[in-house]
Motif scaffolding. Structure first.
Motif, PDB file in Angstrom:
ATOM      1  N   ILE A   2       0.849  -1.187   0.000  1.00 23.95           N
ATOM      2  CA  ILE A   2       0.000   0.000   0.000  1.00 23.95           C
ATOM      3  C   ILE A   2       0.885   1.236   0.000  1.00 23.95           C
ATOM      4  CG2 ILE A   2      -1.750   1.289   1.267  1.00 23.95           C
ATOM      5  CD1 ILE A   2      -2.641  -1.301   2.520  1.00 23.95           C
ATOM      6  N   PRO A   3       0.682   2.182  -0.935  1.00 21.68           N
ATOM      7  CA  PRO A   3       1.497   3.390  -0.962  1.00 21.68           C
ATOM      8  C   PRO A   3       1.445   4.105   0.378  1.00 21.68           C
ATOM      9  CG  PRO A   3       0.177   3.223  -2.952  1.00 21.68           C
ATOM     10  CD  PRO A   3      -0.306   2.152  -2.026  1.00 21.68           C
ATOM     11  N   LEU A   4       2.585   4.694   0.759  1.00 24.67           N
ATOM     12  CA  LEU A   4       2.688   5.364   2.048  1.00 24.67           C
ATOM     13  C   LEU A   4       1.629   6.438   2.229  1.00 24.67           C
ATOM     14  CD1 LEU A   4       4.273   5.938   4.653  1.00 24.67           C
ATOM     15  CD2 LEU A   4       5.750   7.458   3.327  1.00 24.67           C
ATOM     16  N   SER A   5       1.382   7.229   1.180  1.00 26.36           N
ATOM     17  CA  SER A   5       0.449   8.339   1.309  1.00 26.36           C
ATOM     18  C   SER A   5      -0.962   7.862   1.631  1.00 26.36           C
ATOM     19  CB  SER A   5       0.442   9.182   0.021  1.00 26.36           C
ATOM     20  OG  SER A   5       0.097   8.373  -1.081  1.00 26.36           O
ATOM     21  N   VAL A   6      -1.389   6.777   0.990  1.00 23.18           N
ATOM     22  CA  VAL A   6      -2.736   6.270   1.218  1.00 23.18           C
ATOM     23  C   VAL A   6      -2.861   5.720   2.630  1.00 23.18           C
ATOM     24  CG1 VAL A   6      -4.449   4.585   0.498  1.00 23.18           C
ATOM     25  CG2 VAL A   6      -3.091   5.775  -1.217  1.00 23.18           C
ATOM     26  N   ALA A   7      -1.866   4.914   3.038  1.00 25.72           N
ATOM     27  CA  ALA A   7      -1.915   4.319   4.368  1.00 25.72           C
ATOM     28  C   ALA A   7      -1.978   5.406   5.439  1.00 25.72           C
ATOM     29  CB  ALA A   7      -0.695   3.427   4.585  1.00 25.72           C
ATOM     30  N   TRP A   8      -1.194   6.421   5.299  1.00 28.89           N
ATOM     31  CA  TRP A   8      -1.149   7.474   6.309  1.00 28.89           C
ATOM     32  C   TRP A   8      -2.463   8.270   6.328  1.00 28.89           C
ATOM     33  CZ3 TRP A   8       0.725   8.321  10.645  1.00 28.89           C
ATOM     34  CH2 TRP A   8       0.935   9.587  11.191  1.00 28.89           C
ATOM     35  N   ASP A   9      -2.972   8.598   5.181  1.00 24.19           N
ATOM     36  CA  ASP A   9      -4.238   9.326   5.143  1.00 24.19           C
ATOM     37  C   ASP A   9      -5.391   8.475   5.658  1.00 24.19           C
ATOM     38  OD1 ASP A   9      -3.068  11.553   4.196  1.00 24.19           O
ATOM     39  OD2 ASP A   9      -3.852  11.435   2.167  1.00 24.19           O
ATOM     40  N   ASP A  10      -5.374   7.176   5.298  1.00 27.51           N
ATOM     41  CA  ASP A  10      -6.479   6.314   5.683  1.00 27.51           C
ATOM     42  C   ASP A  10      -6.601   6.148   7.188  1.00 27.51           C
ATOM     43  OD1 ASP A  10      -7.262   6.011   3.126  1.00 27.51           O
ATOM     44  OD2 ASP A  10      -6.446   3.991   2.843  1.00 27.51           O
ATOM     45  N   ILE A  11      -5.480   6.168   7.908  1.00 31.29           N
ATOM     46  CA  ILE A  11      -5.571   6.028   9.355  1.00 31.29           C
ATOM     47  C   ILE A  11      -5.859   7.358  10.036  1.00 31.29           C
ATOM     48  CG2 ILE A  11      -4.019   4.032   9.388  1.00 31.29           C
ATOM     49  CD1 ILE A  11      -1.811   5.846  10.383  1.00 31.29           C
ATOM     50  N   GLY A  12      -5.977   8.401   9.224  1.00 36.32           N
ATOM     51  CA  GLY A  12      -6.388   9.688   9.762  1.00 36.32           C
ATOM     52  C   GLY A  12      -5.275  10.530  10.338  1.00 36.32           C
ATOM     53  N   GLY A  13      -4.023  10.046  10.287  1.00 34.84           N
ATOM     54  CA  GLY A  13      -2.924  10.766  10.921  1.00 34.84           C
ATOM     55  C   GLY A  13      -2.721  12.168  10.400  1.00 34.84           C
ATOM     56  N   LEU A  14      -2.509  12.307   9.099  1.00 38.14           N
ATOM     57  CA  LEU A  14      -2.246  13.622   8.535  1.00 38.14           C
ATOM     58  C   LEU A  14      -3.475  14.509   8.527  1.00 38.14           C
ATOM     59  CD1 LEU A  14       0.205  13.033   5.570  1.00 38.14           C
ATOM     60  CD2 LEU A  14       0.539  14.501   7.543  1.00 38.14           C
ATOM     61  N   ALA A 145       2.625  14.437  -0.401  1.00 40.66           N
ATOM     62  CA  ALA A 145       1.563  13.490  -0.745  1.00 40.66           C
ATOM     63  C   ALA A 145       0.305  13.758   0.061  1.00 40.66           C
ATOM     64  CB  ALA A 145       2.027  12.055  -0.491  1.00 40.66           C
ATOM     65  N   GLY A 146      -0.847  13.684  -0.610  1.00 42.66           N
ATOM     66  CA  GLY A 146      -2.128  13.742   0.072  1.00 42.66           C
ATOM     67  C   GLY A 146      -2.296  14.970   0.951  1.00 42.66           C
ATOM     68  N   ARG A 147      -2.626  14.737   2.217  1.00 41.50           N
ATOM     69  CA  ARG A 147      -2.926  15.818   3.145  1.00 41.50           C
ATOM     70  C   ARG A 147      -1.688  16.613   3.546  1.00 41.50           C
ATOM     71  NH1 ARG A 147      -6.976  19.082   3.815  1.00 41.50           N
ATOM     72  NH2 ARG A 147      -5.229  20.298   3.023  1.00 41.50           N
ATOM     73  N   GLU A 148      -0.511  16.183   3.130  1.00 38.01           N
ATOM     74  CA  GLU A 148       0.667  17.016   3.351  1.00 38.01           C
ATOM     75  C   GLU A 148       0.542  18.334   2.589  1.00 38.01           C
ATOM     76  OE1 GLU A 148       4.328  14.012   4.378  1.00 38.01           O
ATOM     77  OE2 GLU A 148       3.929  14.431   2.257  1.00 38.01           O
ATOM     78  N   HIS A 149      -0.231  18.353   1.510  1.00 31.92           N
ATOM     79  CA  HIS A 149      -0.529  19.618   0.839  1.00 31.92           C
ATOM     80  C   HIS A 149      -1.307  20.512   1.805  1.00 31.92           C
ATOM     81  CE1 HIS A 149       0.107  17.021  -2.747  1.00 31.92           C
ATOM     82  NE2 HIS A 149       0.567  18.141  -3.284  1.00 31.92           N
ATOM     83  N   PHE A 150      -0.952  21.774   1.843  1.00 31.55           N
ATOM     84  CA  PHE A 150      -1.655  22.700   2.731  1.00 31.55           C
ATOM     85  C   PHE A 150      -3.062  22.978   2.222  1.00 31.55           C
ATOM     86  CE2 PHE A 150      -2.702  26.962   4.322  1.00 31.55           C
ATOM     87  CZ  PHE A 150      -2.470  26.777   5.681  1.00 31.55           C
TER      88      PHE A 150
END
Length: 354
Positions: A2-14, A145-150
């Motif tokens: 699983i790509p890092l960005s998806v995994a991190w966003d999916d668990i709600g962290g970012l 990646a993902g929610r790292e965008h402001f």
């Protein structure tokens, strides 16, 4: 995998960290340092994640010399990514997009919808954390990646960007970026875009005159000899952090020194660094041991624990080509010096800049 960005966003962290950051809570342990630094710059610039005003400029272009170096690299990179859902963006040194290549129809339409397209401004101060603007702000390769965008509208994407520097002057001439949908993102994109940027820089150097290349080689040789000499008691090895001075402070000092070097009618400049410290820059004439003359900029930064010396030798009047750092003792300030030759260098090419 699983790509890092998806995994991190999916668990709600970012997502949660971004919301807490906007609310003023501490998120240092949940967000990468480079991303958090970018978020802070975005907040200081007054950006709002849900609302962006993206500027458009007609006929954005790069210098012909840069384009000659860029075009073959873009063609090769585009061919290698022909069957991948990824687009290549070329932007100028202000973050304005010059050209966009590749990507399937869905990706292109989604990028058009967020104004990530030729003519539009992708600088960090305008659209927030992203591969183009943050690479410029950090003056180095980045992955976002993902929610790292402001900005909310950029959350569906992943991007990697790298600045392209003129190897003679050290100036950033362009930014190269790879962008895809976030579920296809991979941090390895950074390596790909960095290698492409380096290839462009090699091609830029190949376009330089024989004299310019010889001067650069002579400077690097002299610098290598300096680095190889026995360490003095008060010396700090090249590249080590200058105490309280951060990487962005040093980058700003160097840029301001270059500006003052290129301004023959100015002798003094005063600036405030990203760290909040005040710096004074003074332009003065210098002469080398072999008789070559030039101009130096001395920089004093108040509030430092030691007096240090930052020396950046220029090549052929085109600006600093490399940076070395060494401590010289003292207290209360940082001293920076950047050399700009004003008379011909000795034909032996053995002269060491002042």
């Amino acid at each position: 995998m699983i790509p890092l960005s998806v995994a991190w966003d999916d668990i709600g962290g970012l997502v949660d960290a971004h919301e807490r950051f906007l609310a003023g809570s501490l998120v240092e342990s949940d967000v990468r340092d480079s991303v958090l630094a970018s978020w802070k710059r975005c907040r200081s610039a007054g950006l709002e994640p849900h609302r962006l005003t993206v500027r458009y400029t007609e006929d954005v272009a790069l210098d012909d010399r840069v384009l000659r170096a860029v075009d073959p690299v873009l063609r090769e990179l585009s061919a290698s990514l022909a069957h991948v859902g990824m687009t290549i963006a070329l932007c100028d040194a202000q973050g304005r997009m010059v050209q966009r290549l590749g990507g399937d129809r869905q990706l292109r339409e989604r990028l058009d919808a967020v104004r990530f397209a030729p003519g539009f401004d992708a600088s960090e101060a305008v659209v927030g954390t992203n591969g183009v603007g943050t690479a410029l702000a950090e003056r180095g390769p980045v992955y976002v990646a993902g929610r790292e965008h402001f900005a909310d509208c950029l959350q569906p994407f992943a991007c990697a960007g790298a600045p392209v520097r003129d190897p003679l002057s050290g100036r950033i001439e362009a930014v190269l970026d790879l962008t895809c949908l976030r579920d296809q993102g991979d941090p390895a994109m950074v390596r790909m875009v960095r290698e492409a940027a380096r290839t462009i820089e090699v091609r830029l150097l190949e376009q330089a005159t024989q004299r310019e290349r010889a001067l650069l080689a002579a400077y690097r040789l002299a610098d290598g000899r300096t680095r190889g000499r026995p360490k003095q008691p008060e010396e700090t090895p090249p590249g080590r952090d200058l105490g309280a001075l951060g990487r962005l402070d040093l980058a700003v000092l160097r840029e301001k020194a270059e500006e003052l070097l290129a301004s023959p009618h100015r002798t003094l400049d005063e600036i405030t660094l990203p760290s909040g410290r005040n710096a004074t820059l003074l332009r003065r004439p210098v002469r080398g041991a072999a008789g070559e003359s030039g101009v130096a900029v001395e920089v004093r930064v108040l509030g430092g624990p030691r007096l240090r010396h930052v020396r950046s030798a220029s090549v052929g009047g085109l600006g600093p080509a490399a940076l070395t750092v060494r401590g010289v003792g003292g207290a209360g300030a940082v001293r920076a010096e950047s050399i700009w030759p004003t008379s011909p260098w000795p034909s032996s090419m053995g002269a060491t800049p002042v």
